[in-house]
Design an enzyme around this catalytic site. Sequence first.
Site, mmCIF file in Angstrom:
data_model
loop_
_atom_site.group_PDB
_atom_site.id
_atom_site.type_symbol
_atom_site.label_atom_id
_atom_site.label_comp_id
_atom_site.label_asym_id
_atom_site.label_seq_id
_atom_site.Cartn_x
_atom_site.Cartn_y
_atom_site.Cartn_z
ATOM 1 N N ARG A 1 -56.674 -27.040 86.344
ATOM 2 C CA ARG A 1 -55.466 -26.524 86.987
ATOM 3 C C ARG A 1 -55.825 -25.607 88.149
ATOM 4 O O ARG A 1 -55.180 -25.622 89.199
ATOM 5 C CB ARG A 1 -54.597 -25.803 85.954
ATOM 6 C CG ARG A 1 -53.232 -25.457 86.499
ATOM 7 C CD ARG A 1 -52.271 -25.055 85.401
ATOM 8 N NE ARG A 1 -52.676 -23.808 84.775
ATOM 9 C CZ ARG A 1 -52.106 -23.313 83.673
ATOM 10 N NH1 ARG A 1 -51.114 -23.963 83.077
ATOM 11 N NH2 ARG A 1 -52.507 -22.175 83.160
ATOM 12 N N LYS B 1 -50.648 -22.423 90.212
ATOM 13 C CA LYS B 1 -50.600 -21.056 89.665
ATOM 14 C C LYS B 1 -51.115 -20.070 90.708
ATOM 15 O O LYS B 1 -52.304 -19.746 90.738
ATOM 16 C CB LYS B 1 -51.432 -20.998 88.379
ATOM 17 C CG LYS B 1 -51.005 -19.898 87.427
ATOM 18 C CD LYS B 1 -51.605 -20.108 86.052
ATOM 19 C CE LYS B 1 -51.218 -18.997 85.093
ATOM 20 N NZ LYS B 1 -49.873 -19.139 84.541
ATOM 21 N N GLU C 1 -37.819 -23.631 84.936
ATOM 22 C CA GLU C 1 -38.607 -22.901 83.932
ATOM 23 C C GLU C 1 -38.302 -21.422 84.040
ATOM 24 O O GLU C 1 -37.525 -20.993 84.881
ATOM 25 C CB GLU C 1 -40.106 -23.164 84.105
ATOM 26 C CG GLU C 1 -40.699 -22.617 85.387
ATOM 27 C CD GLU C 1 -42.233 -22.716 85.416
ATOM 28 O OE1 GLU C 1 -42.882 -22.596 84.365
ATOM 29 O OE2 GLU C 1 -42.782 -22.891 86.519
#
Length: 337
Positions: free
Chosen positions: A80, A183, A219
């Site tokens: 990620r 992220k 989210e």
Amino acid sequence: METIDWKNLGFGYSKADYNVRSWYRNGQWGEIEVTTDEHVTMHIGATCLHYGQESFEGIKAFRGQDGKIRVFRMDENAKRMQRSAQGIMLAEVPTSLFIDAVKKVVKLNEAFVPPFDSGASLYIRPLLIGTGPQIGVKPAEEYLFTIIVMPVGPYFKEGFKATDLVIYREYDRAAPLGTGKIKVGGNYAASMVAGQRAHQEGFSAVLYLDAREKKYIDECGPANFFAIKGNSYVTPRSESILPSITNMSLRQLAADMGMKIEERQIPVEELSEFDEVGACGTAAVISPIKRIYDADHDKEYLYGSEPGKVSVQLYEKLQGIQYGLEPDPYNWTTIIE
Ligand SMILES: *Cc1c(COP(=O)(O)O)cnc(C)c1O
């Protein structure tokens, strides 16, 4: 070392003995350095400071009843962080460097991994930043990859407890084709105003809707959303949410329990049809939701004040694997020797 009050840890920074660092210079990553210094010296023109060239990760290590330390799915965090690097043009950290650095920093700070019976864990925070100077908008030529660790308490001090979320339509955390799926710190900076307002108004977090149409659930600021509807585990499919490793793991466990997995758009009105809803992420695993308040329509969705049956089952199963109490059929954990 001062004795740590394991039972009363919160979720916040505290100094461990060591952190590890690797610098990317002249097109390559250097050796992993070990230091006790909590500060980083960098150029005043560093791209992380001026243009937000920054990405981070969150991983946990757990001490089992057998005394062994298990790190959960760090290979997924490595991948990620590589996607984040591609998204904002950071130098990519190879998986082998990432994993070696995690193993090293956990081993060095073994004394900070909380005992099994405390319910606490070691939070591992990898950080990747552009440290080379640029004033024209372009990627840096120098990067720092560093990992800090700190013991953190169980997310719910009084036990697994349901909280309230709020929907506001006047804020977005990320644009539809923007950086929501990686992220990066910028998404967090963008969520602070709404997050602060939510806390002041008595909610644990904001539940964001899709930025384009405000029709579907995206989210929470720092956690994915899921719902239980009959025998289905339902979670949003969206271009602007961060693919949570906890969510991915829960989908697998739910499927193994015989549930149907639905990854799809979730219209806001469908909130009235769910049996259980929750937020999921590394920090809490599952944070059950008892109420979602739609602030713009003065409408509330209620789910009961006790955590739902399926949420509890999933939570216990995942924590069981993390603490080595349950078999780990997918080799999600790595034991630190
Ligand atoms: C980190 C993060 C999550 C949770 O991901 P995990 O891998 O489960 O910890 C969810 N949403 C956002 C926006 C995040 O940054």
